[in-house]
Design a protein around this motif. Structure first.
Motif, PDB file in Angstrom:
ATOM      1  N   PHE A   1     -28.845  17.468 -22.601  1.00 15.22           N
ATOM      2  CA  PHE A   1     -29.407  16.153 -22.916  1.00 15.22           C
ATOM      3  C   PHE A   1     -29.198  15.156 -21.782  1.00 15.22           C
ATOM      4  O   PHE A   1     -30.064  14.326 -21.516  1.00 15.22           O
ATOM      5  CB  PHE A   1     -28.816  15.605 -24.221  1.00 15.22           C
ATOM      6  CG  PHE A   1     -29.139  16.433 -25.430  1.00 15.22           C
ATOM      7  CD1 PHE A   1     -30.412  16.945 -25.643  1.00 15.22           C
ATOM      8  CD2 PHE A   1     -28.161  16.717 -26.364  1.00 15.22           C
ATOM      9  CE1 PHE A   1     -30.708  17.718 -26.764  1.00 15.22           C
ATOM     10  CE2 PHE A   1     -28.438  17.492 -27.490  1.00 15.22           C
ATOM     11  CZ  PHE A   1     -29.719  17.981 -27.688  1.00 15.22           C
TER      12      PHE A   1
ATOM     13  N   LYS B   1     -28.024  10.879 -27.424  1.00 18.43           N
ATOM     14  CA  LYS B   1     -27.594  12.195 -27.936  1.00 18.43           C
ATOM     15  C   LYS B   1     -26.327  12.651 -27.222  1.00 18.43           C
ATOM     16  O   LYS B   1     -25.400  13.177 -27.854  1.00 18.43           O
ATOM     17  CB  LYS B   1     -28.697  13.242 -27.734  1.00 18.43           C
ATOM     18  CG  LYS B   1     -29.848  13.132 -28.694  1.00 18.43           C
ATOM     19  CD  LYS B   1     -30.887  14.216 -28.380  1.00 18.43           C
ATOM     20  CE  LYS B   1     -32.096  14.132 -29.265  1.00 18.43           C
ATOM     21  NZ  LYS B   1     -33.088  15.192 -28.943  1.00 18.43           N
ATOM     22  N   THR B   2     -26.289  12.457 -25.906  1.00 14.14           N
ATOM     23  CA  THR B   2     -25.115  12.865 -25.138  1.00 14.14           C
ATOM     24  C   THR B   2     -23.895  12.053 -25.555  1.00 14.14           C
ATOM     25  O   THR B   2     -22.807  12.607 -25.767  1.00 14.14           O
ATOM     26  CB  THR B   2     -25.376  12.704 -23.624  1.00 14.14           C
ATOM     27  OG1 THR B   2     -26.605  13.352 -23.284  1.00 14.14           O
ATOM     28  CG2 THR B   2     -24.241  13.301 -22.803  1.00 14.14           C
TER      29      THR B   2
ATOM     30  N   GLU C   1     -33.178   8.146 -25.703  1.00 12.01           N
ATOM     31  CA  GLU C   1     -32.920   9.111 -26.770  1.00 12.01           C
ATOM     32  C   GLU C   1     -31.929  10.195 -26.331  1.00 12.01           C
ATOM     33  O   GLU C   1     -30.993  10.523 -27.053  1.00 12.01           O
ATOM     34  CB  GLU C   1     -34.245   9.760 -27.179  1.00 12.01           C
ATOM     35  CG  GLU C   1     -34.116  10.867 -28.198  1.00 12.01           C
ATOM     36  CD  GLU C   1     -35.440  11.576 -28.437  1.00 12.01           C
ATOM     37  OE1 GLU C   1     -35.383  12.781 -28.734  1.00 12.01           O
ATOM     38  OE2 GLU C   1     -36.511  10.949 -28.317  1.00 12.01           O
ATOM     39  N   ASN C   2     -32.111  10.707 -25.133  1.00 12.26           N
ATOM     40  CA  ASN C   2     -31.254  11.803 -24.670  1.00 12.26           C
ATOM     41  C   ASN C   2     -29.883  11.333 -24.207  1.00 12.26           C
ATOM     42  O   ASN C   2     -28.899  12.051 -24.385  1.00 12.26           O
ATOM     43  CB  ASN C   2     -31.982  12.619 -23.603  1.00 12.26           C
ATOM     44  CG  ASN C   2     -33.012  13.529 -24.239  1.00 12.26           C
ATOM     45  OD1 ASN C   2     -32.675  14.567 -24.777  1.00 12.26           O
ATOM     46  ND2 ASN C   2     -34.270  13.097 -24.242  1.00 12.26           N
TER      47      ASN C   2
ATOM     48  N   GLY D   1     -25.098  21.286 -25.150  1.00 12.18           N
ATOM     49  CA  GLY D   1     -26.064  20.251 -25.516  1.00 12.18           C
ATOM     50  C   GLY D   1     -25.865  18.987 -24.698  1.00 12.18           C
ATOM     51  O   GLY D   1     -26.835  18.368 -24.251  1.00 12.18           O
TER      52      GLY D   1
ATOM     53  N   ASN E   1     -23.383  10.600 -28.402  1.00 13.24           N
ATOM     54  CA  ASN E   1     -22.983  10.988 -29.754  1.00 13.24           C
ATOM     55  C   ASN E   1     -22.159  12.268 -29.759  1.00 13.24           C
ATOM     56  O   ASN E   1     -21.232  12.415 -30.563  1.00 13.24           O
ATOM     57  CB  ASN E   1     -24.216  11.134 -30.655  1.00 13.24           C
ATOM     58  CG  ASN E   1     -24.808   9.785 -31.027  1.00 13.24           C
ATOM     59  OD1 ASN E   1     -24.153   8.751 -30.923  1.00 13.24           O
ATOM     60  ND2 ASN E   1     -26.052   9.785 -31.450  1.00 13.24           N
ATOM     61  N   ILE E   2     -22.473  13.183 -28.870  1.00 12.80           N
ATOM     62  CA  ILE E   2     -21.679  14.407 -28.762  1.00 12.80           C
ATOM     63  C   ILE E   2     -20.243  14.057 -28.367  1.00 12.80           C
ATOM     64  O   ILE E   2     -19.287  14.572 -28.951  1.00 12.80           O
ATOM     65  CB  ILE E   2     -22.317  15.401 -27.770  1.00 12.80           C
ATOM     66  CG1 ILE E   2     -23.584  16.010 -28.389  1.00 12.80           C
ATOM     67  CG2 ILE E   2     -21.319  16.490 -27.363  1.00 12.80           C
ATOM     68  CD1 ILE E   2     -24.435  16.819 -27.432  1.00 12.80           C
TER      69      ILE E   2
END
Length: 128
Positions: free
Chosen positions: A34, A56-57, A52-53, A30, A59-60
């Motif tokens: 992302f 997301k990255t 947004e992406n 992911g 947050n991973i």
């Protein structure tokens, strides 16, 4: 329509029954995906999609840091925290500036982290 439901059921079960190692690899897949979407969105001047992406990255990698047991992992785990933290900081810089050069610098590192974990997973399966 039915095949779509079957696929969704399979996908949900693959996450529900995945090992910790498999979940880690899914997260890293992911992160690569992302980050590449975020890079393309910067190129396309789609600021919201890029933001947004990239988030997301990030947050991973925050999740990966939270999941590390630094007490048991010792120096190795501390090194991983440093790498993950570096990735998060560079992603933040890329997001603030919408800087394609930073994304081009950091995506290979994200891929390398994924590949390293993937190799470790394969080795651990071979050792059993």
């Amino acid at each position: 329509m039915q095949s779509s439901n079957a696929y969704n059921a399979y996908k949900n079960n693959s996450v529900n029954y995945a090992s910790k190692e498999q979940l880690l690899l899914m997260l890293l897949d992911g992160a690569v995906k992302f980050s590449k979407i975020g890079r393309q969105a910067i190129l396309d001047k789609n600021i919201a999609k890029a933001h947004e992406n990239i988030i997301k990255t990030q947050n991973i990698f925050y999740e990966l840091i939270a999941s590390l047991d630094v007490n048991r992992g010792g120096e190795w785990a501390k090194s991983l925290v440093s790498i993950y933290d570096f990735i998060i900081r560079r992603l933040r810089d890329a997001n603030i500036k919408k800087d394609i050069d930073i994304m081009n610098e950091i995506i290979p590192l994200i891929e390398e982290v994924k590949d390293t974990w993937n190799e470790a997973y394969k080795l651990s399966k071979g050792a059993k």
